[in-house]
Design a protein around this motif. Structure first.
Motif, mmCIF file in Angstrom:
data_model
loop_
_atom_site.group_PDB
_atom_site.id
_atom_site.type_symbol
_atom_site.label_atom_id
_atom_site.label_comp_id
_atom_site.label_asym_id
_atom_site.label_seq_id
_atom_site.Cartn_x
_atom_site.Cartn_y
_atom_site.Cartn_z
ATOM 1 N N ALA A 1 5.916 5.733 5.326
ATOM 2 C CA ALA A 1 5.089 4.553 5.072
ATOM 3 C C ALA A 1 4.112 4.828 3.934
ATOM 4 O O ALA A 1 3.914 3.986 3.056
ATOM 5 C CB ALA A 1 4.337 4.157 6.338
ATOM 6 N N ILE A 2 3.508 6.010 3.907
ATOM 7 C CA ILE A 2 2.576 6.366 2.834
ATOM 8 C C ILE A 2 3.300 6.373 1.505
ATOM 9 O O ILE A 2 2.818 5.831 0.513
ATOM 10 C CB ILE A 2 1.920 7.745 3.126
ATOM 11 N N SER A 3 4.484 6.948 1.462
ATOM 12 C CA SER A 3 5.245 7.004 0.219
ATOM 13 C C SER A 3 5.618 5.596 -0.250
ATOM 14 O O SER A 3 5.575 5.297 -1.432
ATOM 15 C CB SER A 3 6.467 7.893 0.431
ATOM 16 N N GLU A 4 5.950 4.699 0.697
ATOM 17 C CA GLU A 4 6.269 3.314 0.324
ATOM 18 C C GLU A 4 5.051 2.611 -0.259
ATOM 19 O O GLU A 4 5.159 1.865 -1.226
ATOM 20 C CB GLU A 4 6.788 2.545 1.547
ATOM 21 N N VAL A 5 3.876 2.841 0.322
ATOM 22 C CA VAL A 5 2.639 2.233 -0.185
ATOM 23 C C VAL A 5 2.358 2.751 -1.591
ATOM 24 O O VAL A 5 2.019 1.977 -2.498
ATOM 25 C CB VAL A 5 1.447 2.527 0.759
ATOM 26 N N GLU A 6 2.508 4.043 -1.805
ATOM 27 C CA GLU A 6 2.286 4.617 -3.140
ATOM 28 C C GLU A 6 3.228 3.998 -4.159
ATOM 29 O O GLU A 6 2.827 3.687 -5.288
ATOM 30 C CB GLU A 6 2.459 6.146 -3.096
ATOM 31 N N GLU A 7 4.497 3.813 -3.768
ATOM 32 C CA GLU A 7 5.472 3.194 -4.674
ATOM 33 C C GLU A 7 5.071 1.766 -5.015
ATOM 34 O O GLU A 7 5.179 1.347 -6.176
ATOM 35 C CB GLU A 7 6.868 3.192 -4.042
ATOM 36 N N LEU A 8 4.607 0.999 -4.026
ATOM 37 C CA LEU A 8 4.183 -0.380 -4.272
ATOM 38 C C LEU A 8 2.989 -0.430 -5.219
ATOM 39 O O LEU A 8 2.947 -1.263 -6.132
ATOM 40 C CB LEU A 8 3.830 -1.081 -2.952
ATOM 41 N N VAL A 9 2.021 0.451 -5.022
ATOM 42 C CA VAL A 9 0.842 0.500 -5.892
ATOM 43 C C VAL A 9 1.276 0.829 -7.314
ATOM 44 O O VAL A 9 0.842 0.186 -8.282
ATOM 45 C CB VAL A 9 -0.190 1.530 -5.370
ATOM 46 N N GLU A 10 2.155 1.804 -7.446
ATOM 47 C CA GLU A 10 2.660 2.204 -8.765
ATOM 48 C C GLU A 10 3.390 1.033 -9.432
ATOM 49 O O GLU A 10 3.191 0.750 -10.618
ATOM 50 C CB GLU A 10 3.611 3.393 -8.587
ATOM 51 N N GLN A 11 4.197 0.338 -8.658
ATOM 52 C CA GLN A 11 4.955 -0.803 -9.176
ATOM 53 C C GLN A 11 4.002 -1.912 -9.640
ATOM 54 O O GLN A 11 4.186 -2.498 -10.704
ATOM 55 C CB GLN A 11 5.893 -1.327 -8.082
ATOM 56 N N GLN A 12 2.964 -2.177 -8.875
ATOM 57 C CA GLN A 12 1.992 -3.207 -9.251
ATOM 58 C C GLN A 12 1.267 -2.828 -10.542
ATOM 59 O O GLN A 12 1.028 -3.669 -11.400
ATOM 60 C CB GLN A 12 0.973 -3.430 -8.133
ATOM 61 N N GLU A 13 0.923 -1.567 -10.682
ATOM 62 C CA GLU A 13 0.242 -1.114 -11.901
ATOM 63 C C GLU A 13 1.154 -1.251 -13.116
ATOM 64 O O GLU A 13 0.713 -1.652 -14.189
ATOM 65 C CB GLU A 13 -0.247 0.326 -11.728
ATOM 66 N N GLN A 14 2.437 -0.955 -12.943
ATOM 67 C CA GLN A 14 3.393 -1.109 -14.043
ATOM 68 C C GLN A 14 3.519 -2.574 -14.436
ATOM 69 O O GLN A 14 3.565 -2.906 -15.624
ATOM 70 C CB GLN A 14 4.767 -0.552 -13.654
ATOM 71 N N GLU A 15 3.549 -3.454 -13.433
ATOM 72 C CA GLU A 15 3.640 -4.891 -13.719
ATOM 73 C C GLU A 15 2.401 -5.375 -14.466
ATOM 74 O O GLU A 15 2.491 -6.184 -15.377
ATOM 75 C CB GLU A 15 3.849 -5.675 -12.419
ATOM 76 N N LYS A 16 1.229 -4.876 -14.087
ATOM 77 C CA LYS A 16 -0.016 -5.242 -14.785
ATOM 78 C C LYS A 16 0.052 -4.796 -16.248
ATOM 79 O O LYS A 16 -0.371 -5.518 -17.144
ATOM 80 C CB LYS A 16 -1.227 -4.603 -14.099
ATOM 81 N N GLN A 17 0.567 -3.608 -16.468
ATOM 82 C CA GLN A 17 0.672 -3.074 -17.830
ATOM 83 C C GLN A 17 1.606 -3.957 -18.670
ATOM 84 O O GLN A 17 1.321 -4.238 -19.834
ATOM 85 C CB GLN A 17 1.188 -1.630 -17.829
ATOM 86 N N GLN A 18 2.717 -4.380 -18.043
ATOM 87 C CA GLN A 18 3.673 -5.230 -18.751
ATOM 88 C C GLN A 18 3.046 -6.565 -19.110
ATOM 89 O O GLN A 18 3.275 -7.101 -20.185
ATOM 90 C CB GLN A 18 4.943 -5.450 -17.913
ATOM 91 N N VAL A 19 2.231 -7.129 -18.237
ATOM 92 C CA VAL A 19 1.559 -8.395 -18.492
ATOM 93 C C VAL A 19 0.586 -8.239 -19.654
ATOM 94 O O VAL A 19 0.515 -9.097 -20.542
ATOM 95 C CB VAL A 19 0.834 -8.911 -17.212
#
Length: 112
Positions: A91-109
């Motif tokens: 679960a912790i690893s999944e949360v870290e992946e989601l946070v990382e994914q959100q940060e990448q999406e912000k960068q793309q925006v």
């Protein structure tokens, strides 16, 4: 409940009239509100379902009631299954992946 499930102890009380027997059979006892992992589930000839736990190991004893040697098991009614969607580390690893994914999406925006 099945092996690998996380459970929490909801009842560690020992009936005073069974105290001597419990202390003789169990070197290590469970603790209320502590989490455990089911190692094995024992039917005990249909008398009472017992749980063996990863975190607790006791020496096998001979039990006349079931006519065999086995590790003393804790009654299933002493526990409640914890409903993790996955194991805590997963679960912790999944949360870290989601946070990382959100940060990448912000960068793309920001780049667009």
């Amino acid at each position: 409940m099945k092996p690998g499930d996380k459970v929490i102890c909801i009842n560690d009380k020992i009936d005073p009239e069974k105290s001597e027997e419990i202390r003789r059979d169990f070197e290590i006892w469970i603790t209320r509100d502590k989490e455990y992992t089911i190692r094995e589930i024992l039917d005990n000839n249909g008398i009472v379902t017992g749980l063996l736990l990863d975190e607790v190991h006791n020496f096998p004893k001979f039990f006349k009631l079931i006519n065999r040697f086995q590790e003393p098991a804790f009654a299933q009614w002493r526990f409640r299954k914890l409903n993790y969607a996955s194991r805590p580390e997963e679960a912790i690893s999944e949360v870290e992946e989601l946070v990382e994914q959100q940060e990448q999406e912000k960068q793309q925006v920001k780049v667009k």
